[in-house]
Enzyme design. Structure first.
Site, short mmCIF file in Angstrom:
data_model
loop_
_atom_site.label_atom_id
_atom_site.label_comp_id
_atom_site.label_asym_id
_atom_site.label_seq_id
_atom_site.Cartn_x
_atom_site.Cartn_y
_atom_site.Cartn_z
CG ASP A 62 -1.43 -3.47 -0.55
OD1 ASP A 62 -1.13 -2.44 0.22
OD2 ASP A 62 -0.63 -4.23 -0.99
NE ARG A 100 4.85 -1.57 -2.82
CZ ARG A 100 5.56 -0.49 -2.33
NH1 ARG A 100 5.57 0.39 -3.10
NH2 ARG A 100 5.95 -0.21 -1.27
CG ASP A 103 -4.36 -0.38 8.25
OD1 ASP A 103 -3.55 -0.73 8.45
OD2 ASP A 103 -4.64 1.03 8.57
CE LYS A 154 8.13 -10.50 7.14
NZ LYS A 154 6.66 -10.97 6.49
CG ASN A 168 2.88 -10.89 0.41
OD1 ASN A 168 4.24 -10.95 0.33
ND2 ASN A 168 2.77 -9.57 -0.19
CB THR A 193 14.09 -5.03 -1.98
OG1 THR A 193 13.94 -5.17 -3.26
CG2 THR A 193 13.15 -5.85 -1.23
CE1 TYR A 231 10.13 -7.49 6.73
CE2 TYR A 231 12.37 -8.30 6.56
CZ TYR A 231 11.09 -8.41 6.02
OH TYR A 231 10.66 -9.15 5.10
#
Length: 261
Positions: free
Chosen positions: A48, A27, A74, A172, A101, A206, A168
């Site tokens: 995914d 997604r 996973d 990143k 991603n 988001t 997070y």
């Protein structure tokens, strides 16, 4: 908003037959990568933890005549990563490119002092360790390809220090640092390793972000419009083409000018 059916013309043809694996492809931004790659003629295996969504996307693209497969993945489980890469390579006869991603947030909305250790560890396991292990699992296949390319999806939050999102943001930032180091290590194998740092993009993941944060981004961009997945697919796909064979170890913010180098 951009037409989601448009395929980046510089990548179309240039990626025909290219064997690409994508993590977190069921997604959102990952699905946009899978769609655009498939419509560019690439062969795609994506993974995914969202099995139902992943299988549905694969069925849709296969029905349109594209060479796509979904496999459960996973990133929190090292054995799942190894099995995914081996199965993808076996299906396609090798791997030419990897898009890292997949990621989780989990710490959104909490101050640094409020984040549970278990939450921090979960984010690092998926976003940092998972990215590292995907790269090393795919390395020999990418080397054998002769034109191997990795694109790591980072985030511009690590460039401007987004508050109340520490786990997070830290993860990143680690992905960006790993990209530089892996580019030097993997360069001997002819593998390019680059990172893209998207801004706040309008995807399912988001939807939880407060409206004021969306407005903050919108007002701070040089290009004042919402960011959509198609804004990111073009730069990512370019880095997979032969036109980018001498580009490695680089970070490209793709955020409408919210953060500038």
């Amino acid at each position: 908003m951009l037409d989601s059916n448009l395929v980046n013309t510089s990548a179309q043809g240039a990626l025909a037959g290219r064997r690409v694996i994508v993590t977190g492809g069921a997604r959102g931004l990952g699905a946009a990568f899978v769609n655009t790659l498939a419509k560019s003629g690439a062969r795609v295996v994506f993974g995914d933890v969202l099995n139902d969504a992943g299988e549905a996307l694969a069925r849709s693209l296969i029905a349109q005549g594209h060479d796509v497969a979904f496999l459960s993945l996973d990133l929190a489980q090292p054995e799942s990563i190894n099995a995914f890469v081996e199965a993808a390579a076996l299906r396609m006869g090798g791997v030419d490119a990897l898009i890292n991603n997949a990621a989780i947030t989990n710490s959104g909305g909490k101050f640094a002092s409020e984040i549970a250790v278990s939450t921090w560890d979960a984010v690092m396991d998926v976003n940092v360790r998972g990215t590292w292990l995907m790269c090393t699992a795919a390395q020999r296949w990418l080397r054998d390809s002769g034109r191997g390319a990795i694109v790591n999806i980072a985030s511009d939050t690590a460039l401007w220090g987004a508050p109340k999102l520490l786990a997070y943001v830290a993860s990143k930032g680690a992905v960006i640092a790993m990209t530089h180091s892996l580019a030097r290590e993997f360069g001997a194998d002819g593998i390019t390793v680059n990172a893209i740092a998207p801004g706040l993009t309008e995807v399912e993941a988001t939807a939880y972000v407060p409206a004021e944060r969306h407005a903050f981004y919108l007002e701070g961009r040089a290009l004042q419009r919402p960011q959509v997945p198609e804004d990111v697919t073009g730069p990512v796909l370019f880095l997979l083409t032969d036109a980018a064979r001498f580009v490695t170890g680089q970070l490209l913010p793709v955020n409408g000018g919210f953060v500038m180098n």
